[in-house]
Design a protein around this motif. Structure first.
Motif, mmCIF file in Angstrom:
data_model
loop_
_atom_site.group_PDB
_atom_site.id
_atom_site.type_symbol
_atom_site.label_atom_id
_atom_site.label_comp_id
_atom_site.label_asym_id
_atom_site.label_seq_id
_atom_site.Cartn_x
_atom_site.Cartn_y
_atom_site.Cartn_z
ATOM 1 N N GLN A 141 0.466 5.411 18.833
ATOM 2 C CA GLN A 141 1.546 6.178 18.244
ATOM 3 C C GLN A 141 1.579 5.990 16.720
ATOM 4 O OE1 GLN A 141 3.267 8.393 19.772
ATOM 5 N NE2 GLN A 141 2.558 7.929 21.846
ATOM 6 N N PRO A 142 2.224 6.921 15.985
ATOM 7 C CA PRO A 142 2.292 6.810 14.521
ATOM 8 C C PRO A 142 2.929 5.490 14.073
ATOM 9 C CG PRO A 142 3.039 8.971 15.236
ATOM 10 C CD PRO A 142 2.900 8.140 16.481
ATOM 11 N N THR A 143 2.550 5.050 12.888
ATOM 12 C CA THR A 143 3.117 3.845 12.293
ATOM 13 C C THR A 143 3.721 4.218 10.937
ATOM 14 O OG1 THR A 143 1.074 3.263 11.135
ATOM 15 C CG2 THR A 143 1.329 2.451 13.394
ATOM 16 N N SER A 144 4.288 3.231 10.263
ATOM 17 C CA SER A 144 4.903 3.495 8.958
ATOM 18 C C SER A 144 3.874 3.974 7.939
ATOM 19 C CB SER A 144 5.598 2.235 8.449
ATOM 20 O OG SER A 144 4.680 1.153 8.364
ATOM 21 N N LYS A 145 2.624 3.548 8.084
ATOM 22 C CA LYS A 145 1.573 3.966 7.152
ATOM 23 C C LYS A 145 0.781 5.156 7.685
ATOM 24 C CE LYS A 145 0.808 -0.430 4.776
ATOM 25 N NZ LYS A 145 -0.197 -1.450 4.386
ATOM 26 N N ARG A 146 0.525 5.192 8.988
ATOM 27 C CA ARG A 146 -0.216 6.302 9.591
ATOM 28 C C ARG A 146 0.789 7.218 10.273
ATOM 29 N NH1 ARG A 146 -1.684 6.284 14.565
ATOM 30 N NH2 ARG A 146 -1.764 4.013 14.677
ATOM 31 N N LYS A 147 1.004 8.388 9.731
ATOM 32 C CA LYS A 147 2.082 9.269 10.167
ATOM 33 C C LYS A 147 1.718 10.152 11.349
ATOM 34 C CE LYS A 147 4.655 7.756 6.809
ATOM 35 N NZ LYS A 147 5.792 6.845 7.093
ATOM 36 N N PHE A 148 0.559 9.959 11.930
ATOM 37 C CA PHE A 148 0.113 10.807 13.036
ATOM 38 C C PHE A 148 -0.405 9.930 14.187
ATOM 39 C CE2 PHE A 148 -3.183 10.271 9.819
ATOM 40 C CZ PHE A 148 -4.212 9.693 10.552
ATOM 41 N N PRO A 149 -0.341 10.444 15.433
ATOM 42 C CA PRO A 149 -0.934 9.698 16.546
ATOM 43 C C PRO A 149 -2.462 9.661 16.403
ATOM 44 C CG PRO A 149 0.558 11.422 17.322
ATOM 45 C CD PRO A 149 0.315 11.677 15.875
ATOM 46 N N GLN A 150 -3.039 8.605 16.953
ATOM 47 C CA GLN A 150 -4.494 8.450 16.887
ATOM 48 C C GLN A 150 -5.039 8.211 18.288
ATOM 49 O OE1 GLN A 150 -5.974 5.926 13.694
ATOM 50 N NE2 GLN A 150 -7.516 5.068 15.078
ATOM 51 N N GLY A 151 -6.061 8.988 18.676
ATOM 52 C CA GLY A 151 -6.607 8.877 20.022
ATOM 53 C C GLY A 151 -8.100 8.635 20.019
ATOM 54 N N THR A 152 -8.577 8.039 21.098
ATOM 55 C CA THR A 152 -10.008 7.773 21.263
ATOM 56 C C THR A 152 -10.426 8.115 22.690
ATOM 57 O OG1 THR A 152 -9.930 5.960 19.652
ATOM 58 C CG2 THR A 152 -11.840 6.053 21.108
ATOM 59 N N ILE A 153 -11.577 8.774 22.823
ATOM 60 C CA ILE A 153 -12.224 8.981 24.118
ATOM 61 C C ILE A 153 -13.520 8.188 24.062
ATOM 62 C CG2 ILE A 153 -13.151 10.642 25.772
ATOM 63 C CD1 ILE A 153 -11.445 12.780 24.424
ATOM 64 N N TYR A 154 -13.692 7.254 24.968
ATOM 65 C CA TYR A 154 -14.805 6.319 24.865
ATOM 66 C C TYR A 154 -16.086 6.879 25.476
ATOM 67 C CZ TYR A 154 -11.253 3.058 23.364
ATOM 68 O OH TYR A 154 -10.241 2.468 22.673
ATOM 69 N N LYS A 155 -17.183 6.395 24.953
ATOM 70 C CA LYS A 155 -18.502 6.890 25.366
ATOM 71 C C LYS A 155 -18.896 6.379 26.736
ATOM 72 C CE LYS A 155 -23.320 7.006 23.781
ATOM 73 N NZ LYS A 155 -24.240 6.602 22.668
ATOM 74 N N GLU A 156 -18.699 5.108 26.955
ATOM 75 C CA GLU A 156 -19.133 4.500 28.206
ATOM 76 C C GLU A 156 -18.253 4.954 29.363
ATOM 77 O OE1 GLU A 156 -18.308 2.839 25.537
ATOM 78 O OE2 GLU A 156 -20.239 2.155 24.738
ATOM 79 N N ALA A 157 -18.859 5.186 30.518
ATOM 80 C CA ALA A 157 -18.093 5.533 31.720
ATOM 81 C C ALA A 157 -17.547 4.253 32.325
ATOM 82 C CB ALA A 157 -18.983 6.265 32.721
ATOM 83 N N ASP A 158 -16.766 3.556 31.545
ATOM 84 C CA ASP A 158 -16.233 2.262 31.935
ATOM 85 C C ASP A 158 -14.960 2.035 31.131
ATOM 86 O OD1 ASP A 158 -15.954 -0.135 33.176
ATOM 87 O OD2 ASP A 158 -17.783 -1.045 32.385
ATOM 88 N N SER A 159 -14.187 1.050 31.518
ATOM 89 C CA SER A 159 -12.933 0.783 30.826
ATOM 90 C C SER A 159 -13.097 -0.352 29.832
ATOM 91 C CB SER A 159 -11.839 0.417 31.832
ATOM 92 O OG SER A 159 -10.707 -0.068 31.158
ATOM 93 N N PRO A 160 -12.729 -0.136 28.570
ATOM 94 C CA PRO A 160 -12.826 -1.217 27.587
ATOM 95 C C PRO A 160 -11.694 -2.223 27.685
ATOM 96 C CG PRO A 160 -11.937 0.736 26.557
ATOM 97 C CD PRO A 160 -12.271 1.123 27.977
ATOM 98 N N ILE A 161 -10.684 -1.964 28.519
ATOM 99 C CA ILE A 161 -9.519 -2.854 28.552
ATOM 100 C C ILE A 161 -9.411 -3.666 29.833
ATOM 101 C CG2 ILE A 161 -8.196 -1.342 27.039
ATOM 102 C CD1 ILE A 161 -6.569 -0.685 29.727
ATOM 103 N N LYS A 162 -10.367 -3.512 30.762
ATOM 104 C CA LYS A 162 -10.197 -4.190 32.052
ATOM 105 C C LYS A 162 -10.177 -5.708 31.924
ATOM 106 C CE LYS A 162 -15.143 -3.892 33.096
ATOM 107 N NZ LYS A 162 -16.139 -3.189 33.917
ATOM 108 N N SER A 163 -10.816 -6.232 30.866
ATOM 109 C CA SER A 163 -10.771 -7.679 30.626
ATOM 110 C C SER A 163 -9.858 -8.018 29.463
ATOM 111 C CB SER A 163 -12.186 -8.216 30.366
ATOM 112 O OG SER A 163 -12.765 -7.557 29.244
ATOM 113 N N ASN A 164 -8.954 -7.097 29.130
ATOM 114 C CA ASN A 164 -7.975 -7.342 28.080
ATOM 115 C C ASN A 164 -7.198 -8.611 28.380
ATOM 116 O OD1 ASN A 164 -5.131 -7.061 26.926
ATOM 117 N ND2 ASN A 164 -6.138 -5.358 25.910
ATOM 118 N N LEU A 165 -6.978 -9.423 27.354
ATOM 119 C CA LEU A 165 -6.332 -10.726 27.537
ATOM 120 C C LEU A 165 -4.963 -10.602 28.200
ATOM 121 C CD1 LEU A 165 -6.548 -13.788 26.876
ATOM 122 C CD2 LEU A 165 -5.352 -13.290 24.736
ATOM 123 N N GLU A 166 -4.224 -9.510 27.873
ATOM 124 C CA GLU A 166 -2.870 -9.366 28.395
ATOM 125 C C GLU A 166 -2.827 -9.011 29.875
ATOM 126 O OE1 GLU A 166 -2.352 -8.441 23.980
ATOM 127 O OE2 GLU A 166 -3.869 -8.134 25.509
#
Length: 318
Positions: A141-166
């Motif tokens: 979502q937008p921040t105080s410095k970046r006034k627009f939403p930012q999105g990414t579609i990843y190249k790999e047919a895999d999830s980059p967050i499955k081993s996310n620490l949280e």
């Protein structure tokens, strides 16, 4: 069948029950052949994965960067080349999180205020990550410095967050053996102890034989009295590098038995100094709910600056 609960039950009473009941289990596993015991542990984990095919969790995290910690220490060379540090006192902040999965598909959202290096104001952050089994996407979502939403579609047919620490602790409980998550290789671990005490509970200790070419070593403490739920996870770098410990907490559900109520994560640097503490508390959960497939894809809102890594294109969503 699914069940929703707000977790308010005191863990103190639960621990008393575990201590009282656990003695019989300890006697049972102490005399058991290690191969047979490990097979029984793996069977219990696989059964849990089959019993819970989808789930939804809400939890809060209290995150603490100790006084003077280096910001992003592991990636300092390219993300923090100046070795920026946090203030001279402990920096504490709260994050709200939502995580759900259905099979291999999953969705993770976190929102809160993140601290910055000394002399800089904290930044608000609201991010969403999804994976539908084929495509992984993220939205900031937008921040105080970046006034627009930012999105990414990843190249790999895999999830980059499955081993996310949280969210890794939840995946370790319900997706530990899943081939798509690759969190645990049953053939790569051996039982080091039938009965090792952890927080007053006698557990089975499993140790990795040759993690990442002998660079790391992972250890799992499984509690026989709670159907071999993991109560502690430790990751160590054999070269004396970073060290991470996760301690799990559970409450008892009338339908599904032991379910997580929270966890504590501690990371240490090469000198053994604590560089990060996370105290997570689950506030609500739902096991085996019906989750629409739409939850695992992102429809970028108008004006989102999108980077599609599959074809190396950038565009603004109309």
């Amino acid at each position: 069948m699914h069940r929703t609960k707000n977790l308010a039950r005191s863990l103190a009473g639960v621990m008393l029950v575990i201590t009282a009941v656990g003695t019989g289990f300890v006697g049972e596993v102490r005399g058991e052949d290690k191969t047979a015991l490990q097979e029984r542990i793996i069977k219990a984990w696989r059964q849990r994965e089959q019993d819970v095919t989808s789930a939804s969790f809400r939890f809060t995290q209290k995150i603490v960067w100790p006084a003077g910690s280096v910001r992003i220490p592991r990636q300092a060379a390219f993300e923090n080349p100046q070795r920026e540090r946090f203030p001279a006192e402990d920096t504490e902040f709260q994050v709200r999180c939502e995580y759900c999965f259905d099979g291999v598909s999953h969705r993770f959202r976190e929102a809160g205020t993140w601290p910055q290096p000394a002399g800089q104001k904290p930044k608000k952050r609201d991010s969403l990550n999804t994976f539908d089994g084929e495509v992984a996407m993220s939205l900031w979502q937008p921040t105080s410095k970046r006034k627009f939403p930012q999105g990414t579609i990843y190249k790999e047919a895999d999830s980059p967050i499955k081993s996310n620490l949280e969210i890794e602790p939840l995946n370790q409980i319900y997706r530990l053996l899943h081939s798509s998550f690759r969190l645990f290789d049953a053939k790569g671990f051996v039982i080091a102890s039938h009965a090792i005490e952890q927080n007053g509970v006698s557990c089975v200790l499993l140790v990795e034989k040759n993690g990442a070419g002998n660079r790391i070593r992972r250890m799992l403490w499984a509690d026989p009295a709670r159907n071999f739920h993991i109560v502690r996870f430790v990751l160590k770098y054999n070269d004396g590098g970073f060290h991470r410990t996760v301690d799990f907490e559970y409450n008892e559900d009338d339908t599904y038995g032991w379910v997580p109520s929270g966890w504590k994560i501690v990371r240490k640097d090469q000198e053994g100094r604590v560089i990060l503490r996370i105290d997570a508390k689950i506030t609500a959960y739902e096991l085996n709910p019906q989750i629409s497939a739409d939850n695992f894809r992102i429809d970028f809102p108008q004006g989102t600056h999108v980077q599609d890594l599959r074809n190396d294109k950038r565009y603004v969503q109309e």
